[in-house]
Each structure stands twice: as structure tokens, then as C-alpha cells.
Scaffold this motif. Structure first.
Motif, short mmCIF file in Angstrom:
data_model
loop_
_atom_site.label_atom_id
_atom_site.label_comp_id
_atom_site.label_asym_id
_atom_site.label_seq_id
_atom_site.Cartn_x
_atom_site.Cartn_y
_atom_site.Cartn_z
N ASN A 21 0.84 -1.19 0.00
CA ASN A 21 0.00 0.00 0.00
C ASN A 21 0.88 1.24 0.00
OD1 ASN A 21 -1.88 2.05 0.90
ND2 ASN A 21 -3.22 0.32 1.36
N CYS A 22 0.51 2.23 -0.82
CA CYS A 22 1.36 3.43 -0.96
C CYS A 22 1.60 4.12 0.38
CB CYS A 22 0.71 4.41 -1.92
SG CYS A 22 -0.85 5.06 -1.30
N SER B 152 7.30 7.16 -5.71
CA SER B 152 6.51 6.29 -4.83
C SER B 152 6.31 4.91 -5.46
CB SER B 152 5.14 6.93 -4.54
OG SER B 152 4.41 7.07 -5.73
N LYS C 208 -1.64 -0.86 -4.18
CA LYS C 208 -2.73 0.12 -4.16
C LYS C 208 -2.23 1.52 -3.83
CE LYS C 208 -6.38 -3.16 -3.03
NZ LYS C 208 -7.66 -3.34 -2.35
N ASP C 209 -2.92 2.49 -4.42
CA ASP C 209 -2.64 3.89 -4.19
C ASP C 209 -3.99 4.59 -4.29
OD1 ASP C 209 0.20 5.75 -4.69
OD2 ASP C 209 -1.74 6.77 -4.82
N SER C 210 -4.08 5.81 -3.78
CA SER C 210 -5.35 6.53 -3.91
C SER C 210 -5.43 7.29 -5.24
CB SER C 210 -5.52 7.51 -2.74
OG SER C 210 -4.38 8.33 -2.66
N ASP C 211 -4.31 7.33 -5.96
CA ASP C 211 -4.28 8.02 -7.26
C ASP C 211 -4.40 6.95 -8.36
OD1 ASP C 211 -3.51 9.15 -9.66
OD2 ASP C 211 -1.93 10.38 -8.78
N LYS D 289 -1.39 6.26 -10.56
CA LYS D 289 -0.30 5.48 -9.96
C LYS D 289 -0.67 4.00 -9.88
CE LYS D 289 2.02 9.11 -7.52
NZ LYS D 289 2.45 9.68 -6.25
#
Ligand code: SF4
Length: 379
Positions: A140-141, A157, A185-188, A191
């Protein structure tokens, strides 16, 4: 339907389903109840299972949560997964009651800091193997392995996430434990696309669990996730998915419904971003339509474009048909030819160049002329 060539990932069984190796992409979700509240958790697990969740993940943060698992297991046939947070040793207590364990490489540093992380992974893999569980390496990022972060520039990142995932795959393989998948996973969403594409190039054999973290509330959360899934699944990347939405507990099944709609749309070419399915043939995509559609004629137009252009089937040209001015102008930039529909006119574009706006009953010949021009230029 678009024939999507899936990555040749290996098969990973999770309880009664198998992901990877061409198996259907399984939507999954996670409970948001207090796990120690068995009745509420079971109700949510069952709601998700009935909605079509291939796997339901349950948060287990304490021994009290872990103690609730036998009763939850006894009350449902759902395939259950749990997250091991910092306390990786909880695996021993939870594994007999679930089908999959998820661990986060970035969390293996907190407990017993002097113990090598490799020993902790071996412990988890041994417990999983002994209890017929699959594993997910969940990178996770927001919680990347600090040792990996140090090896990359502060603004990179993606590098540490990829390196961490690779390192854990290598270790699990060397331990002889191959029943695992990976998530990055990332929220962007951009990415998420990049890190998963790059990982899939490095390890096309490892099944991927796709998701955008903290995607937010619908509809924005669904849109962000859709964009990432469109770009990945259209290129064969992804074996199981989660749409993470901020919704009240009673509406949690919306995560599964959203995932199913997105998967069906991608398979039918109904996409919001310009998607290259990687096929050496004509690629017609049209947005799935929503309340923003400015003229119902858009739906018919999308069908007519498909019919009219069928003569160009062997040409690798992407035509995007979008339903409104909000997303249409930007989303068509990446298509060879783009149409976005206004209330009375349809705008024609060639990549980002605007070629004019035409009434609905005049657009098809204009489109055909442009399509012929591209075919000639590429001949
Ligand atoms: S392009 Fe416009 S009409 Fe189509 S799905 Fe996107 S926002 Fe809705």
C-alpha cells in the motif's frame, strides 16, 4: 464483446473460487462492522456474498476480533479473508477459520523489530499452507516498507512499492509457497495503473488484486476506480478486484455491484477513458452513459458508429464515442478519432485536434471520411 487477452497468471484457489489462469475476475469487498459483533458481521458478510462477492475480507485487529471468527465461519459459506496487521502472529489463530490471509510488507517491521522480516513471512506462509489458505501480499502506498523507501528518490513512490512486492514474491517462491496474489494500491488511479502495469511486466505469472484505496464516495469513488480498471483490465492485467467505497454499512454491497458493472462495461467496450485493448483491429469504445448524457441520440449513435465502421475491422484504429461535454472533450484526446455529443451537435476530433461540430444526422459521413483518410495515410 471485446476479446481481452488475459495475462498468463497462475491459478490461486481461495476457498471455493480460483483466481488467475483465465478464471473470471472475482469482485471482492470488506466488512465495515466491528468484527467482534458476530451478528452484524455475519449479516454483512452474507449481504456481500449474495451480491456476488467471490471473497469477503474481515478486519481482525485484536484477539477479541480473532475470537469471533469461528462463529462467523460457522454462519456463512462465503470465502473469507483477513488482514494481518502488525501482529503477524495472529495468523495462527485466524487461519483455521478463513481461506486467505493478507499481509502488508510495510507492517512487518513493528512487532519484534529485531527479527528478520524473512522469518515472519516464512511463519505466515507456513501457517497458510498448514491451513489451506491463500495469501495476498498487499502493498500500500501509505505504508511501504521503510527499507525500500530509502533506496529510491523521495518523489518516487512507485519504485519502492514494486521492489517490495518483487522481493516478497521472490521469497515466497523460494519457500515453495506459490499460492499467493499481489496488490499494489494507491489513492491516485494513475499510480495504480503505472505500478500494476510495471509489476505485471516483471511478474506476468502472479495474479493481481486491483483496487484504488480511499477512492471515496460514489460516484467519484467509482469513477476513479473505473479509470484504473479500464486501463489495466483492458490489457489483461487483474484477476480479482475491489471497489473501495465510502458508503453506510447497509449499502456495502454497492462495492460489488459497482465492480460488476465496471467489469461488464470493459468487456463490452463501454469505457470512460480511452482504452487500448492491445488488439490489431478496430477498437470502438463508447462511454457507459450517465445522467450527464446531453442527447439520448448518443446511444443510437454509438451503435451506428459500430455498424458503419465495420468495414475497417482489420485496422488498428481507436474510435471513442462519448456522451457529454463534461468528459467528452478531454477523454477523446487519446483516440485516433473521437466523437463527443452535445445537445444538438456531435463534435468530431482527430486526437486532440477539433475537426468541427455536426448535426446528429450528418456526423456519420464525416466520420467515415476521416476514417478513410487515416486508413490511406497508414497504408
Ligand atoms: S462521457 Fe459524459 S455521459 Fe459519458 S459516462 Fe462520462 S460523464 Fe457520463
Amino acid at each position: 464483446m471485446v476479446e481481452i487477452k488475459r495475462n498468463p497468471t497462475r491459478a490461486v484457489r481461495i476457498g471455493s473460487i480460483t483466481i488467475g489462469a483465465g478464471h473470471p475476475i472475482a469482485p471482492q469487498s470488506m466488512t465495515a462492522t466491528h468484527t467482534s459483533d458476530v451478528a452484524a458481521t455475519l449479516e454483512q458478510v452474507e449481504n456481500l456474498r449474495r451480491a456476488g462477492a467471490g471473497v469477503v475480507r474481515i478486519a481482525v485487529d485484536s484477539k477479541k476480533d480473532a475470537a469471533a471468527l469461528p462463529a462467523i465461519r460457522a454462519g456463512t459459506e462465503a470465502n473469507l479473508a483477513i488482514d494481518l496487521q502488525e501482529n503477524y502472529r495472529l495468523a495462527l489463530e485466524v487461519a483455521p477459520h478463513v481461506d486467505k490471509l493478507r499481509y502488508n510488507p510495510g507492517h512487518l517491521y513493528h512487532h519484534e523489530p529485531t527479527k528478520p522480516w524473512q522469518d515472519k513471512v516464512k511463519f505466515i506462509a507456513d501457517v497458510a499452507a498448514a491451513n489451506d489458505c491463500a495469501l495476498r501480499v498487499g502493498v500500500n502506498c501509505g505504508s511501504v516498507d521503510p527499507a525500500k523507501k530509502e533506496q529510491f528518490a523521495a518523489d518516487d513512490s512507485i519504485g519502492p512499492m514494486l521492489a517490495s512486492a518483487q522481493e516478497h514474491c521472490d521469497l515466497l517462491d523460494s519457500l515453495g509457497f506459490t499460492r499467493y496474489c499481489v496488490s499494489l494500491k494507491d489513492s491516485d488511479p494513475r499510480k495504480v495503473i503505472e505500478v500494476n502495469r510495471r509489476f505485471a511486466e516483471l511478474r506476468p505469472d502472479v495474479p493481481l488484486h486491483l483496487g484504488v484505496t480511499e477512492a471515496g464516495m460514489p460516484p467519484d469513488g467509482i469513477i476513479k476506480t473505473r479509470i484504473a480498471f479500464e486501463q489495466l483490465i483492458s490489457r489483461g492485467v487483474g484477476d480479482t478486484v475491489r471497489v473501495s467505497l465510502t458508503v453506510p454499512n447497509a449499502q456495502k454491497a454497492e462495492e460489488i455491484q459497482a465492480a460488476e458493472v465496471i467489469l461488464a462495461d470493459i468487456a463490452a467496450g463501454r469505457v470512460r477513458s480511452v482504452v487500448d485493448y492491445g488488439l490489431a483491429s478496430l477498437n470502438i469504445i463508447s462511454c457507459p452513459s450517465c445522467s450527464r448524457v446531453e442527447n439520448e441520440a448518443f446511444i443510437d449513435l454509438a451503435r451506428q458508429v459500430k455498424e458503419m465502421t465495420s468495414y475497417a475491422q482489420q485496422h488498428a484504429i481507436t474510435i471513442a464515442v462519448m456522451g457529454c461535454r463534461v468528459n467528452g472533450p478531454g477523454e477523446t484526446d487519446d483516440a485516433d478519432l473521437g466523437l463527443w455529443c452535445g445537445p444538438t451537435h456531435v463534435n468530431l476530433k482527430r486526437r486532440s485536434a477539433e475537426l468541427g461540430a455536426f448535426p446528429y444526422d450528418e456526423i456519420l459521413p464525416k466520420l467515415r471520411a476521416e476514417l478513410d483518410r487515416i486508413i490511406l495515410e497508414r497504408a
